[in-house]
Motif scaffolding. Structure first.
Motif, PDB file in Angstrom:
ATOM      1  N   TYR A 184       0.832  -1.197   0.000  1.00 51.32           N
ATOM      2  CA  TYR A 184       0.000   0.000   0.000  1.00 51.32           C
ATOM      3  C   TYR A 184       0.868   1.249   0.000  1.00 51.32           C
ATOM      4  O   TYR A 184       2.061   1.221   0.305  1.00 51.32           O
ATOM      5  N   GLY A 185       0.241   2.378  -0.318  1.00 51.70           N
ATOM      6  CA  GLY A 185       0.926   3.668  -0.301  1.00 51.70           C
ATOM      7  C   GLY A 185      -0.061   4.750  -0.670  1.00 51.70           C
ATOM      8  O   GLY A 185      -1.235   4.485  -0.932  1.00 51.70           O
ATOM      9  N   GLY A 186       0.411   5.986  -0.686  1.00 57.03           N
ATOM     10  CA  GLY A 186      -0.428   7.096  -1.115  1.00 57.03           C
ATOM     11  C   GLY A 186      -1.068   7.879   0.008  1.00 57.03           C
ATOM     12  O   GLY A 186      -1.289   9.082  -0.117  1.00 57.03           O
ATOM     13  N   VAL A 187      -1.412   7.200   1.113  1.00 54.32           N
ATOM     14  CA  VAL A 187      -1.999   7.871   2.273  1.00 54.32           C
ATOM     15  C   VAL A 187      -1.476   7.198   3.533  1.00 54.32           C
ATOM     16  O   VAL A 187      -0.940   6.087   3.488  1.00 54.32           O
ATOM     17  N   ASN A 188      -1.647   7.864   4.676  1.00 55.06           N
ATOM     18  CA  ASN A 188      -1.286   7.247   5.943  1.00 55.06           C
ATOM     19  C   ASN A 188      -2.173   6.027   6.183  1.00 55.06           C
ATOM     20  O   ASN A 188      -3.401   6.105   6.126  1.00 55.06           O
ATOM     21  N   PHE A 189      -1.552   4.907   6.487  1.00 58.31           N
ATOM     22  CA  PHE A 189      -2.251   3.640   6.606  1.00 58.31           C
ATOM     23  C   PHE A 189      -3.059   3.511   7.903  1.00 58.31           C
ATOM     24  O   PHE A 189      -4.082   2.806   7.943  1.00 58.31           O
ATOM     25  N   GLU A 190      -2.603   4.187   8.970  1.00 61.86           N
ATOM     26  CA  GLU A 190      -3.164   3.931  10.302  1.00 61.86           C
ATOM     27  C   GLU A 190      -4.681   4.112  10.385  1.00 61.86           C
ATOM     28  O   GLU A 190      -5.356   3.288  10.996  1.00 61.86           O
ATOM     29  N   PRO A 191      -5.268   5.172   9.818  1.00 62.05           N
ATOM     30  CA  PRO A 191      -6.728   5.296   9.925  1.00 62.05           C
ATOM     31  C   PRO A 191      -7.498   4.160   9.251  1.00 62.05           C
ATOM     32  O   PRO A 191      -8.667   3.952   9.561  1.00 62.05           O
ATOM     33  N   TYR A 192      -6.846   3.444   8.345  1.00 61.74           N
ATOM     34  CA  TYR A 192      -7.526   2.365   7.626  1.00 61.74           C
ATOM     35  C   TYR A 192      -7.183   0.977   8.171  1.00 61.74           C
ATOM     36  O   TYR A 192      -7.841  -0.005   7.828  1.00 61.74           O
ATOM     37  N   ARG A 193      -6.143   0.890   8.996  1.00 64.13           N
ATOM     38  CA  ARG A 193      -5.591  -0.398   9.412  1.00 64.13           C
ATOM     39  C   ARG A 193      -6.649  -1.323  10.035  1.00 64.13           C
ATOM     40  O   ARG A 193      -6.809  -2.486   9.647  1.00 64.13           O
ATOM     41  N   GLY A 194      -7.374  -0.806  11.041  1.00 63.82           N
ATOM     42  CA  GLY A 194      -8.309  -1.638  11.781  1.00 63.82           C
ATOM     43  C   GLY A 194      -9.357  -2.279  10.896  1.00 63.82           C
ATOM     44  O   GLY A 194      -9.592  -3.492  10.956  1.00 63.82           O
ATOM     45  N   ARG A 195      -9.979  -1.467  10.059  1.00 61.12           N
ATOM     46  CA  ARG A 195     -11.068  -1.983   9.216  1.00 61.12           C
ATOM     47  C   ARG A 195     -10.534  -2.909   8.129  1.00 61.12           C
ATOM     48  O   ARG A 195     -11.162  -3.927   7.816  1.00 61.12           O
ATOM     49  N   LEU A 196      -9.370  -2.567   7.551  1.00 60.00           N
ATOM     50  CA  LEU A 196      -8.805  -3.426   6.513  1.00 60.00           C
ATOM     51  C   LEU A 196      -8.502  -4.816   7.056  1.00 60.00           C
ATOM     52  O   LEU A 196      -8.865  -5.829   6.456  1.00 60.00           O
ATOM     53  N   PHE A 197      -7.828  -4.868   8.215  1.00 58.35           N
ATOM     54  CA  PHE A 197      -7.467  -6.171   8.754  1.00 58.35           C
ATOM     55  C   PHE A 197      -8.682  -6.923   9.277  1.00 58.35           C
ATOM     56  O   PHE A 197      -8.701  -8.161   9.265  1.00 58.35           O
ATOM     57  N   ASP A 198      -9.696  -6.201   9.711  1.00 58.80           N
ATOM     58  CA  ASP A 198     -10.942  -6.861  10.092  1.00 58.80           C
ATOM     59  C   ASP A 198     -11.584  -7.506   8.859  1.00 58.80           C
ATOM     60  O   ASP A 198     -12.112  -8.616   8.927  1.00 58.80           O
ATOM     61  N   SER A 199     -11.540  -6.804   7.729  1.00 54.23           N
ATOM     62  CA  SER A 199     -12.079  -7.361   6.488  1.00 54.23           C
ATOM     63  C   SER A 199     -11.285  -8.581   6.035  1.00 54.23           C
ATOM     64  O   SER A 199     -11.851  -9.545   5.504  1.00 54.23           O
ATOM     65  N   ILE A 200      -9.971  -8.518   6.230  1.00 49.16           N
ATOM     66  CA  ILE A 200      -9.112  -9.628   5.811  1.00 49.16           C
ATOM     67  C   ILE A 200      -9.368 -10.858   6.691  1.00 49.16           C
ATOM     68  O   ILE A 200      -9.479 -11.980   6.203  1.00 49.16           O
ATOM     69  N   GLY A 201      -9.457 -10.641   8.012  1.00 51.84           N
ATOM     70  CA  GLY A 201      -9.803 -11.734   8.916  1.00 51.84           C
ATOM     71  C   GLY A 201      -8.683 -12.711   9.184  1.00 51.84           C
ATOM     72  O   GLY A 201      -8.930 -13.856   9.563  1.00 51.84           O
ATOM     73  N   GLY A 202      -7.457 -12.309   9.007  1.00 45.38           N
ATOM     74  CA  GLY A 202      -6.316 -13.193   9.261  1.00 45.38           C
ATOM     75  C   GLY A 202      -5.021 -12.437   9.044  1.00 45.38           C
ATOM     76  O   GLY A 202      -5.005 -11.279   8.617  1.00 45.38           O
ATOM     77  N   LYS A 203      -3.906 -13.082   9.324  1.00 44.96           N
ATOM     78  CA  LYS A 203      -2.607 -12.420   9.248  1.00 44.96           C
ATOM     79  C   LYS A 203      -2.114 -12.336   7.804  1.00 44.96           C
ATOM     80  O   LYS A 203      -2.116 -13.319   7.075  1.00 44.96           O
TER      81      LYS A 203
END
Length: 497
Positions: free
Chosen positions: A245-264
């Motif tokens: 990823y790139g282009g924007v700060n990742f932190e505001p999106y981290r929680g929801r993205l990894f919740d959507s992924i559902g695994g490591k």
């Protein structure tokens, strides 16, 4: 493990060792690049106008070449667009990267035959560093998706022109073409939602191992997959291992993205720009992105609070300090000279030189003299969200200026995936966090110049619908985090909860 995965490891180790050696010679490499750039461009129109043949030191360069933005460089760019050669760099650019500016409209950023490797090799090097450090090359055998702009190129003055991600798409190595998704036809679709639906159709039954893109658009991709399959991304793609990823700060999106992924999955951050590939994550175990100090770009760093001064302090790599907010100024082998790319960074290390992206120069709030920056609002919001187990989808902040003293405030427009337990307490905590990070904001609150910030809830998919309404949905388009006026705030009114 297939042949491609086996061959990736020794090649990754070879490149990684070269990169590690470059960490030790970063300052010397920057000096060599500076001299090479000046010598190479001495015969260009820009070089003659600025006396490059008489420049031998950085101090001379500072005296003869002022810091520029796109508007300042535009007269030279226009000559290149008219078909003239040897204007900013030797010959003509091989591409124009077309990008939208907040004040300049469409910008045409030159990419030369000398500078194209910076864009291509840097993305590759981020993956090779990951392989060398982790030993994981298995993902190279699966399908990889790059959520990007259209690869269809138009011509400007005879020069192929398009979005940077579309240009880069033409340079993906042949050995990755068989793994690449979506199809060329799908990638050429201009309408983002139509394109996204086609991408979902093409990938939902594939063995996806790497997914790359800007976080908000990756989230849209994940949401569509979930809606169609009813599964978490990791259940849908069990071999999905790497997210780039790139282009924007990742932190505001981290929680929801990894919740959507559902695994490591492992994540690799990059810092590409149309003007050049600035930095990339070289390690999974340390903070920051490795600055691209030996890739055709000469860097200057201006303390961010001086960038609008008539004669700001201009530093080279050897003079930077950890923890200071700097604006990045670049000169490169495509013909950008002392060019302000608009981004700000902080060094988290100078051995080697690693940075974190802190925001955009023009994206701040200082309607009352507070000069609040993106890094501060993002950290203030995410800290409060973590405390109340809230999940943020997207947000932006604007000032509300009232005539009566003590009635003005910052208005935060926030779309929640999961609401906080108590919205009033949440807003209070965000305010406290921001006061702790910005002394000027704290003084304005303490002096009753400003009220506590207020949070206005945006409805589900409100920001997506807003971006669609202004024709900037998908691709490389990003929502500004901060504004000094109410233009975005007013445009968001139809999309509030």
């Amino acid at each position: 493990m297939n042949l491609k995965s086996m061959l990736a490891r020794p090649f990754a180790t070879f490149v990684y060792n070269k990169i590690k050696k470059g960490m030790e010679t970063a300052v010397a490499d920057q000096e060599a690049i500076f001299k090479h750039l000046i010598k190479s461009a001495a015969g260009t129109e820009f070089g003659k106008d600025h006396g490059f043949s008489d420049i031998h030191t950085f101090d001379q360069y500072k005296q003869q070449v002022p810091i520029r933005d796109y508007e300042d460089l535009k007269p030279y760019i226009n000559k290149v667009k008219e078909g003239k050669d040897n204007v900013l760099w030797k010959g003509k650019p091989i591409y124009f990267a077309k990008t939208s500016g907040t004040t300049s409209g469409v910008k045409y950023i030159p990419i030369s035959k000398d500078s194209i490797d910076n864009h291509i090799d840097s993305a590759r090097n981020a993956l090779l560093c990951y392989i060398a450090e982790t030993g994981n090359s298995a993902f190279t055998a699966g399908k990889m998706i790059f959520l990007s702009g259209s690869p269809v190129l138009e011509r400007t003055g005879g020069i192929p022109t398009g979005r940077l991600s579309g240009i880069v798409n033409h340079h993906i190595p042949k050995y990755l073409r068989t793994n690449q998704l979506p199809s060329y036809e799908a990638n050429c679709i201009e309408d983002w939602e139509t394109k996204l639906d086609r991408i979902v159709q093409e990938t939902i039954k594939q063995d996806m191992t790497l997914i790359s893109g800007i976080p908000p658009w990756m989230q849209m991709y994940f949401d569509r997959l979930n809606q169609l399959s009813g599964k978490k991304i990791k259940d849908l793609f069990p071999h999905f291992q790497v997210m780039v990823y790139g282009g924007v700060n990742f932190e505001p999106y981290r929680g929801r993205l990894f919740d959507s992924i559902g695994g490591k999955v492992d994540a690799i951050e990059t810092f590409p720009a149309s003007e050049g590939f600035i930095a990339f994550q070289d390690s999974q175990h340390v903070e920051g992105l490795l600055l691209n100090t030996n890739s055709g770009i000469f860097f200057e760093f201006v303390p961010a609070n001086e960038i609008f001064n008539e004669n700001p302090t201009r530093l080279t790599l050897g003079d930077v300090k950890v923890g200071v907010n700097y604006a990045i100024i670049i000169s490169n082998n495509a013909g950008l000279w002392a060019y302000n790319i608009g981004d700000t960074i902080k060094f988290v290390s100078t051995d080697p030189y690693r940075v974190v992206v802190t925001g955009r120069i023009k994206h701040f709030i200082s309607a009352f003299g507070e000069h609040v920056i993106a890094e501060e609002v993002e950290q203030a919001l995410m800290s409060a969200a973590n405390e109340q187990h809230a999940k943020i989808t997207e947000f932006t902040v604007a000032p509300m200026v009232q005539q009566e003293k003590g009635q003005s405030y910052h208005e935060w427009f926030v779309e929640f995936e999961t609401l906080p337990f108590d919205m009033r307490e949440f807003a209070q905590q965000v305010d406290i966090n921001l006061r702790q990070k910005n002394v000027y904001y704290d003084d304005l609150i303490a002096g009753n110049i400003l009220q506590q910030l207020k949070i206005t809830q945006v409805r589900k998919n409100g920001f997506i619908d807003y971006m669609k309404s202004i024709g900037k949905l998908g691709g490389q388009n990003k929502l500004p985090r901060l504004s000094n006026d109410r233009k975005i705030a007013e445009a968001l009114q139809p999309f509030l909860a």
